[in-house]
Design a protein around this motif. Structure first.
Motif, PDB file in Angstrom:
ATOM      1  N   LEU A   1     -14.634  62.095 -26.260  1.00  0.00           N
ATOM      2  CA  LEU A   1     -13.952  62.303 -27.534  1.00  0.00           C
ATOM      3  C   LEU A   1     -12.734  61.416 -27.763  1.00  0.00           C
ATOM      4  O   LEU A   1     -12.068  61.536 -28.790  1.00  0.00           O
ATOM      5  N   ASP A   2     -12.404  60.532 -26.832  1.00  0.00           N
ATOM      6  CA  ASP A   2     -11.242  59.659 -27.022  1.00  0.00           C
ATOM      7  C   ASP A   2     -11.613  58.504 -27.941  1.00  0.00           C
ATOM      8  O   ASP A   2     -12.314  57.582 -27.542  1.00  0.00           O
ATOM      9  N   THR A   3     -11.140  58.559 -29.173  1.00  0.00           N
ATOM     10  CA  THR A   3     -11.418  57.489 -30.132  1.00  0.00           C
ATOM     11  C   THR A   3     -10.180  56.621 -30.375  1.00  0.00           C
ATOM     12  O   THR A   3     -10.020  56.028 -31.447  1.00  0.00           O
ATOM     13  N   GLY A   4      -9.307  56.534 -29.361  1.00  0.00           N
ATOM     14  CA  GLY A   4      -8.190  55.586 -29.398  1.00  0.00           C
ATOM     15  C   GLY A   4      -7.182  55.844 -30.488  1.00  0.00           C
ATOM     16  O   GLY A   4      -6.749  54.920 -31.175  1.00  0.00           O
TER      17      GLY A   4
ATOM     18  N   HIS B   1      -1.660  60.585 -27.879  1.00  0.00           N
ATOM     19  CA  HIS B   1      -0.750  59.479 -27.568  1.00  0.00           C
ATOM     20  C   HIS B   1       0.367  59.299 -28.596  1.00  0.00           C
ATOM     21  O   HIS B   1       0.503  58.248 -29.221  1.00  0.00           O
ATOM     22  N   GLY B   2       1.165  60.347 -28.760  1.00  0.00           N
ATOM     23  CA  GLY B   2       2.351  60.201 -29.583  1.00  0.00           C
ATOM     24  C   GLY B   2       2.109  60.040 -31.066  1.00  0.00           C
ATOM     25  O   GLY B   2       2.973  59.536 -31.774  1.00  0.00           O
ATOM     26  N   ARG B   3       0.960  60.484 -31.555  1.00  0.00           N
ATOM     27  CA  ARG B   3       0.670  60.405 -32.991  1.00  0.00           C
ATOM     28  C   ARG B   3       0.783  61.807 -33.598  1.00  0.00           C
ATOM     29  O   ARG B   3      -0.208  62.505 -33.816  1.00  0.00           O
ATOM     30  N   TYR B   4       2.013  62.207 -33.884  1.00  0.00           N
ATOM     31  CA  TYR B   4       2.254  63.522 -34.480  1.00  0.00           C
ATOM     32  C   TYR B   4       1.595  63.626 -35.845  1.00  0.00           C
ATOM     33  O   TYR B   4       1.129  64.701 -36.242  1.00  0.00           O
ATOM     34  N   ASP B   5       1.549  62.514 -36.578  1.00  0.00           N
ATOM     35  CA  ASP B   5       0.903  62.530 -37.887  1.00  0.00           C
ATOM     36  C   ASP B   5      -0.564  62.934 -37.767  1.00  0.00           C
ATOM     37  O   ASP B   5      -1.083  63.726 -38.573  1.00  0.00           O
ATOM     38  N   LEU B   6      -1.248  62.433 -36.736  1.00  0.00           N
ATOM     39  CA  LEU B   6      -2.659  62.767 -36.550  1.00  0.00           C
ATOM     40  C   LEU B   6      -2.835  64.199 -36.030  1.00  0.00           C
ATOM     41  O   LEU B   6      -3.816  64.862 -36.364  1.00  0.00           O
ATOM     42  N   LEU B   7      -1.885  64.664 -35.227  1.00  0.00           N
ATOM     43  CA  LEU B   7      -1.926  66.060 -34.793  1.00  0.00           C
ATOM     44  C   LEU B   7      -1.880  66.989 -35.997  1.00  0.00           C
ATOM     45  O   LEU B   7      -2.634  67.960 -36.084  1.00  0.00           O
TER      46      LEU B   7
ATOM     47  N   VAL C   1     -13.866  55.393 -26.942  1.00  0.00           N
ATOM     48  CA  VAL C   1     -15.190  55.090 -27.492  1.00  0.00           C
ATOM     49  C   VAL C   1     -15.032  54.897 -28.999  1.00  0.00           C
ATOM     50  O   VAL C   1     -14.116  55.445 -29.609  1.00  0.00           O
ATOM     51  N   PRO C   2     -15.896  54.082 -29.620  1.00  0.00           N
ATOM     52  CA  PRO C   2     -15.762  53.840 -31.062  1.00  0.00           C
ATOM     53  C   PRO C   2     -15.949  55.088 -31.910  1.00  0.00           C
ATOM     54  O   PRO C   2     -15.371  55.215 -32.985  1.00  0.00           O
ATOM     55  N   ALA C   3     -16.782  56.013 -31.420  1.00  0.00           N
ATOM     56  CA  ALA C   3     -17.064  57.260 -32.114  1.00  0.00           C
ATOM     57  C   ALA C   3     -17.388  58.306 -31.060  1.00  0.00           C
ATOM     58  O   ALA C   3     -17.770  57.953 -29.936  1.00  0.00           O
ATOM     59  N   PRO C   4     -17.230  59.588 -31.370  1.00  0.00           N
ATOM     60  CA  PRO C   4     -17.536  60.609 -30.362  1.00  0.00           C
ATOM     61  C   PRO C   4     -18.951  60.432 -29.830  1.00  0.00           C
ATOM     62  O   PRO C   4     -19.885  60.149 -30.583  1.00  0.00           O
ATOM     63  N   MET C   5     -19.097  60.571 -28.519  1.00  0.00           N
ATOM     64  CA  MET C   5     -20.361  60.299 -27.841  1.00  0.00           C
ATOM     65  C   MET C   5     -20.911  61.595 -27.254  1.00  0.00           C
ATOM     66  O   MET C   5     -20.231  62.281 -26.485  1.00  0.00           O
TER      67      MET C   5
ATOM     68  N   ALA D   1      -4.114  53.612 -31.549  1.00  0.00           N
ATOM     69  CA  ALA D   1      -4.391  52.282 -32.093  1.00  0.00           C
ATOM     70  C   ALA D   1      -5.277  52.322 -33.329  1.00  0.00           C
ATOM     71  O   ALA D   1      -5.123  51.502 -34.234  1.00  0.00           O
ATOM     72  N   THR D   2      -6.208  53.279 -33.379  1.00  0.00           N
ATOM     73  CA  THR D   2      -7.194  53.311 -34.462  1.00  0.00           C
ATOM     74  C   THR D   2      -6.815  54.238 -35.598  1.00  0.00           C
ATOM     75  O   THR D   2      -7.380  54.141 -36.690  1.00  0.00           O
ATOM     76  N   GLY D   3      -5.886  55.164 -35.341  1.00  0.00           N
ATOM     77  CA  GLY D   3      -5.570  56.161 -36.348  1.00  0.00           C
ATOM     78  C   GLY D   3      -6.639  57.223 -36.479  1.00  0.00           C
ATOM     79  O   GLY D   3      -6.649  57.979 -37.455  1.00  0.00           O
ATOM     80  N   LYS D   4      -7.518  57.333 -35.484  1.00  0.00           N
ATOM     81  CA  LYS D   4      -8.622  58.286 -35.532  1.00  0.00           C
ATOM     82  C   LYS D   4      -8.520  59.243 -34.358  1.00  0.00           C
ATOM     83  O   LYS D   4      -8.766  58.858 -33.214  1.00  0.00           O
TER      84      LYS D   4
END
Length: 233
Positions: free
Chosen positions: A190-193, A2-8, A178-182, A196-199
């Motif tokens: 694997l979607d940890t948001g 979702h548009g977080r190049y820094d996290l990529l 999800v809050p953490a990988p399930m 919004a969460t930076g994770k």
């Protein structure tokens, strides 16, 4: 993503470090929703369209990529897309918050590089390898994997999320945060948001185990968050 190049870039570095000194080939599957909501959708797409990544990869179609493509076709779809995070993507392509009157479909069409559009249009809906089936949202329980509809692969939540049936392969998906990988017997969420969460979560699957990559991870290191690959099929 979702548009977080820094996290990529962070995840790319984790993968690069995880592979250091490890034998064998690696292939990465990105689970869709590269764009929208976060501020750097253009940078994400540009980087991936140039194949700027430490391994060969496939980027699967997410519902947000599908919504963007529909937004190019009609004004109604364009307005719907803006409301689900497309406004941030449009801002990233226009170089900032659009001026009044500039938020329209032609503005997006003018700002979107041809190579970016080609990359998004070519994103496949699924990828399968071994015991695992990768898609953005999930699958319709009881329907063979080869007969899943694009709508379900991109949008489904229930009855997929509550299903305990064996789907033939373990479904690896995102879409529902999800809050953490399930890790369940029939699916891995694997979607940890990230926006919004930076994770942004990345797992490594090999013949022996599944590992969640973390900043402290080193190939074979003791600090890895490890999950048994012996999931019930």
């Amino acid at each position: 993503m979702h548009g977080r190049y820094d996290l990529l870039r962070e995840v790319a570095n984790l993968i690069r470090e995880d592979l250091r000194g490890c034998p064998g080939d690696a292939f990465t599957v990105l689970l869709g929703d590269l764009i929208d909501r976060g501020p750097q959708s253009r940078e994400v797409v540009d980087s991936l369209a140039r194949r700027d990544f430490p391994t060969p990869f496939t980027a699967l179609m997410g519902n947000h990529e599908a919504a963007m493509l529909h937004a190019l076709e009609s004004d109604k779809a364009f307005e719907l897309w803006l409301g689900m995070g497309g406004s941030e993507t449009l801002a990233s392509y226009l170089g900032g918050v659009p001026r009044p009157g500039a938020v329209d479909r032609p503005a997006l069409m003018r700002a979107l590089p041809e190579e970016h559009l080609t990359f998004i249009e070519a994103m496949p809906p699924t990828y399968a390898a071994g015991d695992f089936f990768f898609c953005h949202a999930g699958i319709r329980p009881g329907v063979p994997l080869e007969r899943q509809t694009p709508a379900d692969l991109l949008w489904i939540r229930e009855p997929f999320l509550s299903s305990t049936r064996n789907h033939g392969k373990v479904i690896v998906h995102g879409h529902t945060p999800v809050p953490a990988p399930m890790f369940l017997s029939n699916r891995i969420a694997l979607d940890t948001g990230a926006f919004a969460t930076g994770k942004l979560t990345c797992i490594a699957i090999d013949e022996a185990e599944i590992r969640v990559l973390t900043p402290a991870e080193e190939c074979g290191g003791e600090t890895a968050d490890r999950v048994s690959a012996g999931l019930t099929r």
